[in-house]
Design a protein around this motif. Sequence first.
Motif, PDB file in Angstrom:
ATOM      1  N   ALA A 108      -8.722 -10.991  -5.642  1.00  0.00           N
ATOM      2  CA  ALA A 108      -8.983  -9.591  -5.262  1.00  0.00           C
ATOM      3  C   ALA A 108      -7.686  -8.806  -5.321  1.00  0.00           C
ATOM      4  O   ALA A 108      -7.206  -8.302  -4.301  1.00  0.00           O
ATOM      5  CB  ALA A 108      -9.583  -9.564  -3.856  1.00  0.00           C
ATOM      6  N   ALA A 165      -4.938  -6.275  -7.939  1.00  0.00           N
ATOM      7  CA  ALA A 165      -4.601  -5.616  -9.206  1.00  0.00           C
ATOM      8  C   ALA A 165      -3.206  -6.019  -9.660  1.00  0.00           C
ATOM      9  O   ALA A 165      -2.745  -5.576 -10.712  1.00  0.00           O
ATOM     10  CB  ALA A 165      -4.658  -4.104  -9.014  1.00  0.00           C
ATOM     11  N   ARG A 168       1.469  -9.636 -11.308  1.00  0.00           N
ATOM     12  CA  ARG A 168       2.311 -10.791 -10.950  1.00  0.00           C
ATOM     13  C   ARG A 168       1.479 -11.900 -10.304  1.00  0.00           C
ATOM     14  O   ARG A 168       1.633 -13.080 -10.602  1.00  0.00           O
ATOM     15  CB  ARG A 168       3.433 -10.382  -9.978  1.00  0.00           C
ATOM     16  N   GLU A 216      -4.988   0.566   1.857  1.00  0.00           N
ATOM     17  CA  GLU A 216      -3.982  -0.092   2.703  1.00  0.00           C
ATOM     18  C   GLU A 216      -3.432   0.904   3.721  1.00  0.00           C
ATOM     19  O   GLU A 216      -2.320   1.402   3.574  1.00  0.00           O
ATOM     20  CB  GLU A 216      -2.858  -0.654   1.831  1.00  0.00           C
ATOM     21  N   ALA A 273      -4.204 -10.881  -1.139  1.00  0.00           N
ATOM     22  CA  ALA A 273      -2.801 -11.017  -0.728  1.00  0.00           C
ATOM     23  C   ALA A 273      -2.199  -9.638  -0.507  1.00  0.00           C
ATOM     24  O   ALA A 273      -2.653  -8.644  -1.076  1.00  0.00           O
ATOM     25  CB  ALA A 273      -2.018 -11.770  -1.789  1.00  0.00           C
ATOM     26  N   ASP A 274      -1.185  -9.609   0.346  1.00  0.00           N
ATOM     27  CA  ASP A 274      -0.468  -8.348   0.562  1.00  0.00           C
ATOM     28  C   ASP A 274       1.000  -8.667   0.804  1.00  0.00           C
ATOM     29  O   ASP A 274       1.330  -9.499   1.652  1.00  0.00           O
ATOM     30  CB  ASP A 274      -1.057  -7.605   1.766  1.00  0.00           C
ATOM     31  N   THR A 275       1.860  -7.997   0.050  1.00  0.00           N
ATOM     32  CA  THR A 275       3.298  -8.244   0.191  1.00  0.00           C
ATOM     33  C   THR A 275       3.961  -7.014   0.805  1.00  0.00           C
ATOM     34  O   THR A 275       3.707  -5.881   0.359  1.00  0.00           O
ATOM     35  CB  THR A 275       3.923  -8.545  -1.190  1.00  0.00           C
ATOM     36  N   LYS A 309       4.726  -0.130  -1.075  1.00  0.00           N
ATOM     37  CA  LYS A 309       5.134   0.402  -2.385  1.00  0.00           C
ATOM     38  C   LYS A 309       5.568   1.858  -2.204  1.00  0.00           C
ATOM     39  O   LYS A 309       4.903   2.607  -1.479  1.00  0.00           O
ATOM     40  CB  LYS A 309       3.963   0.329  -3.365  1.00  0.00           C
ATOM     41  N   ASP A 339       5.674   0.202  -8.351  1.00  0.00           N
ATOM     42  CA  ASP A 339       4.485  -0.563  -7.907  1.00  0.00           C
ATOM     43  C   ASP A 339       4.909  -1.838  -7.175  1.00  0.00           C
ATOM     44  O   ASP A 339       4.180  -2.834  -7.169  1.00  0.00           O
ATOM     45  CB  ASP A 339       3.585  -0.906  -9.114  1.00  0.00           C
ATOM     46  N   LYS A 340       6.094  -1.793  -6.551  1.00  0.00           N
ATOM     47  CA  LYS A 340       6.589  -3.029  -5.917  1.00  0.00           C
ATOM     48  C   LYS A 340       6.919  -2.790  -4.437  1.00  0.00           C
ATOM     49  O   LYS A 340       7.547  -1.773  -4.088  1.00  0.00           O
ATOM     50  CB  LYS A 340       7.858  -3.523  -6.624  1.00  0.00           C
ATOM     51  N   TYR A 387      11.509  -2.736  -5.167  1.00  0.00           N
ATOM     52  CA  TYR A 387      12.253  -3.500  -6.175  1.00  0.00           C
ATOM     53  C   TYR A 387      11.428  -4.689  -6.663  1.00  0.00           C
ATOM     54  O   TYR A 387      10.532  -5.177  -5.970  1.00  0.00           O
ATOM     55  CB  TYR A 387      13.611  -3.993  -5.628  1.00  0.00           C
ATOM     56  N   GLY A 388      11.756  -5.108  -7.871  1.00  0.00           N
ATOM     57  CA  GLY A 388      11.097  -6.278  -8.461  1.00  0.00           C
ATOM     58  C   GLY A 388      12.150  -7.341  -8.710  1.00  0.00           C
ATOM     59  O   GLY A 388      12.946  -7.227  -9.641  1.00  0.00           O
ATOM     60  N   ILE A 389      12.133  -8.373  -7.869  1.00  0.00           N
ATOM     61  CA  ILE A 389      13.202  -9.384  -7.941  1.00  0.00           C
ATOM     62  C   ILE A 389      13.167 -10.159  -9.256  1.00  0.00           C
ATOM     63  O   ILE A 389      14.178 -10.665  -9.718  1.00  0.00           O
ATOM     64  CB  ILE A 389      13.114 -10.333  -6.727  1.00  0.00           C
ATOM     65  N   GLN A 390      11.990 -10.199  -9.871  1.00  0.00           N
ATOM     66  CA  GLN A 390      11.817 -11.002 -11.085  1.00  0.00           C
ATOM     67  C   GLN A 390      12.333 -10.304 -12.328  1.00  0.00           C
ATOM     68  O   GLN A 390      12.396 -10.899 -13.394  1.00  0.00           O
ATOM     69  CB  GLN A 390      10.326 -11.358 -11.276  1.00  0.00           C
ATOM     70  N   VAL A 427       8.341 -13.570  -2.809  1.00  0.00           N
ATOM     71  CA  VAL A 427       8.889 -12.214  -2.970  1.00  0.00           C
ATOM     72  C   VAL A 427       8.157 -11.513  -4.116  1.00  0.00           C
ATOM     73  O   VAL A 427       7.802 -10.338  -4.038  1.00  0.00           O
ATOM     74  CB  VAL A 427      10.415 -12.271  -3.269  1.00  0.00           C
ATOM     75  N   VAL A 428       7.893 -12.274  -5.172  1.00  0.00           N
ATOM     76  CA  VAL A 428       7.241 -11.697  -6.360  1.00  0.00           C
ATOM     77  C   VAL A 428       5.791 -11.294  -6.055  1.00  0.00           C
ATOM     78  O   VAL A 428       5.219 -10.451  -6.737  1.00  0.00           O
ATOM     79  CB  VAL A 428       7.312 -12.693  -7.545  1.00  0.00           C
TER      80      VAL A 428
HETATM   81  O1  LIG Z   1      10.171  -8.505  -5.965  1.00  0.00           O
HETATM   82  C1  LIG Z   1       8.996  -8.082  -5.995  1.00  0.00           C
HETATM   83  N1  LIG Z   1       8.368  -7.647  -4.894  1.00  0.00           N
HETATM   84  C2  LIG Z   1       7.092  -7.197  -4.925  1.00  0.00           C
HETATM   85  C3  LIG Z   1       6.400  -7.145  -6.126  1.00  0.00           C
HETATM   86  C4  LIG Z   1       4.985  -6.629  -6.230  1.00  0.00           C
HETATM   87  O2  LIG Z   1       4.754  -5.671  -5.236  1.00  0.00           O
HETATM   88  C5  LIG Z   1       3.353  -5.519  -5.033  1.00  0.00           C
HETATM   89  C6  LIG Z   1       3.092  -5.466  -3.560  1.00  0.00           C
HETATM   90  O3  LIG Z   1       2.000  -4.661  -3.295  1.00  0.00           O
HETATM   91  P1  LIG Z   1       0.626  -5.186  -2.726  1.00  0.00           P
HETATM   92  O4  LIG Z   1       0.812  -6.461  -2.011  1.00  0.00           O
HETATM   93  O5  LIG Z   1      -0.039  -4.103  -1.991  1.00  0.00           O
HETATM   94  O6  LIG Z   1      -0.202  -5.530  -4.032  1.00  0.00           O
HETATM   95  P2  LIG Z   1      -0.720  -4.539  -5.175  1.00  0.00           P
HETATM   96  O7  LIG Z   1       0.185  -4.625  -6.349  1.00  0.00           O
HETATM   97  O8  LIG Z   1      -1.029  -3.204  -4.652  1.00  0.00           O
HETATM   98  O9  LIG Z   1      -2.050  -5.257  -5.621  1.00  0.00           O
HETATM   99  P3  LIG Z   1      -3.343  -5.506  -4.702  1.00  0.00           P
HETATM  100  O10 LIG Z   1      -4.497  -5.097  -5.560  1.00  0.00           O
HETATM  101  O11 LIG Z   1      -3.325  -6.983  -4.456  1.00  0.00           O
HETATM  102  O12 LIG Z   1      -3.260  -4.716  -3.444  1.00  0.00           O
HETATM  103  C7  LIG Z   1       2.709  -6.731  -5.675  1.00  0.00           C
HETATM  104  O13 LIG Z   1       2.076  -6.360  -6.865  1.00  0.00           O
HETATM  105  C8  LIG Z   1       3.891  -7.633  -5.992  1.00  0.00           C
HETATM  106  O14 LIG Z   1       3.656  -8.429  -7.117  1.00  0.00           O
HETATM  107  C9  LIG Z   1       7.042  -7.595  -7.279  1.00  0.00           C
HETATM  108  O15 LIG Z   1       6.486  -7.605  -8.393  1.00  0.00           O
HETATM  109  N2  LIG Z   1       8.343  -8.060  -7.187  1.00  0.00           N
END
Ligand SMILES: O=c1[nH]cc([C@@H]2O[C@H](COP(=O)(O)OP(=O)(O)OP(=O)(O)O)[C@@H](O)[C@H]2O)c(=O)[nH]1
Length: 623
Positions: free
Chosen positions: A18, A20, A23, A44, A87-89, A100, A171-172, A176-179, A196-197
């Motif tokens: 579930a 989008a 990663r 969210e 999942a939620d980061t 984000k 969108d991170k 930031y995107g550590i990868q 983290v990713v």
């Molecule tokens: O270093 C990194 N940190 C985080 C990410 C990416 O950030 C997003 C976190 O957002 P969220 O958990 O709300 O997830 P969404 O992308 O909105 O998708 P959902 O449909 O699951 O809500 C997440 O995509 C991490 O992968 C990153 O890439 N690098």
Amino acid sequence: MVLCPVLGKLLHKHVVLASASPRRREILSNAGLRFEVVPSKFKEKLNKASFPTPYAYAVETAKQKALEVASRLHQKDLRTPDVVIGADTIVAVSGLILEKPVDKQDAYRMLSRLNGKEHSVFTGVAIVHCYSKEGQLDTEVSEFYEETSVKFSELSEELLWEYIHSGEPMDKAGGYGIQALGGMLVEYVRGDFLNVVGFPLNHFCKKLVELYYPPRQGDLQRARQDSIPPVDTFENPRDVDGAGCMPVQRTAGSSKDRAEAGTDHQAGGTLDTDCNRMVGPLPPFPASLLELVDGFKVSKALFTACRLKVFDVLKGEVPQKAEDIASIVDISVCGAKRLLDVCATLGLLERSEREMLNASIGTHKRMIEMRGDGQIDENTVLEHKVYVLCSTSSFRRRGGQKTPHIQLPMEPFPLFQNTSLQTREDKLQFVGAMHSLGKLTTRQVVTAFDLSPFASACDLGGCTGALARELSRQYPRLKVTVVDLPDIIEHVFCFQRDGPEMARVRFQAGDFFRDSLPKADLYILSRVLHDWPDDRVQGLLSRVSSSCRPGAGLLLVEAIMDSEERKPRASLMWSLNSLLQTGGRDRCVADYRALLEQHGFGDVQEAPAGPGLTALLGTRVGQ
Ligand SMILES: O=c1[nH]cc([C@@H]2O[C@H](COP(=O)(O)OP(=O)(O)OP(=O)(O)O)[C@@H](O)[C@H]2O)c(=O)[nH]1
């Protein structure tokens, strides 16, 4: 390929991610999980202040994301998924939760807060098991979170803006995107990088183990006592599935899961009394034990080559072709090739292109011959019953005729006509060895492919039904018929106790070369073809093919050789063994593919099926 065995538990389920997040999708599909992606519509916007900790917020958000997808799919009258993963980061720094960024200024604010400091990244994960009961959705939610510490370097304003203008932060979580480019901002990471990713894969697998293999009382104590896990001894066939012969395993899955699989046991986990007990993580494969068990074959090949004077022929250091050696020592070309291949893989001969050259055993030959003579008396033959046919005479052309192949009896299962397997005890011992050996890889064989689309399977030469039992356990809707010779079926009761999975397994005594084959959606030939000479293989495949309706499957499982038939050593040894015992041979993948295609099976897929084994699945094309 599924590296983490517990992910195999999800292999036959309708799993939905579930999310989008590209990663998350990548992390999970790289791990071998098969799933559908349905992004959650959950907004969210939970009140962060109402949560005692940042991770409680992340876990609740993950749960709401997954539940929204589960109920949407259920309501839309689509097939209710079995499992939904959400999942939620988030990033937590100085008591603040960062998600984000909404725009570049927001990204700047976030990155400035993180600049030069250590912060925590939390990913909350929810695994929702769904059941549809009388049209109502019932769910069981399991949740967890993972924390990773990340430290940013001291970064200049200029660098921060340059990074923001790259567009990566938007969108991170935390901006930031550590990868990717964001990796340049990071001084160190403590903990799970993938967390983290966006998805803590390691913790996810541990959670699945917890869910599917819950610990039972006493396991811990037993683990401490059993520093060496017990193994099958082959001594008493009744022990093969009996208590104490395998490390104790736990029953898998939720109670519903177990009920479906027909393996339900008392809640709280009493001993798993049905006999296979292979539902837990795979026990370690006894590779070195098997190497020891088969060790005599290696010396046997060496002694045989010595007695046939192969090394004398080659002592002039003039390279010789297998055909010439065969002619000089008066053995069949086919036998010479296989014996020389084995000698080469053992390092006793050197190969130059397609010729053989003597290696350095010359000076040790007397010692080898002396030992060999002592042990390879043609009547005692190392006293090993299964290998009784392996003597130098097995390689000789029969009656001095110049036949290209060894002449061996071609009745069904010649081993059972072998003089060494005459008594009931001998036969039981042989069937027991086959049963134990087969059991080592049944799980990998039945999960090499997703076989859940098939409703019925027929395991030809399925011996005691070890594979059938595992098939039935893994595919709760599958009905399995095992076909084997009456002599073998007669002994099944010694190895299989009744258990819920056996209710869908039936045994049919018969000869698959002569008797009509039961109708099935999937036919299985596991370690069968290599036992038979080419004409028999062709005959059997043609019989299977004409029993198949279009769309039916044929699963072949074999030890595969490389295309030049030079390795691996184990397969060369098996091939030599097959030649001596039954006139069969091992093959390379291309040969098995060609056989399948020749008999009307297309879309042939290939997958590993346990140590040394490969599975090929072909689909019968329309007639
Ligand atoms: O270093 C990194 N940190 C985080 C990410 C990416 O950030 C997003 C976190 O957002 P969220 O958990 O709300 O997830 P969404 O992308 O909105 O998708 P959902 O449909 O699951 O809500 C997440 O995509 C991490 O992968 C990153 O890439 N690098």
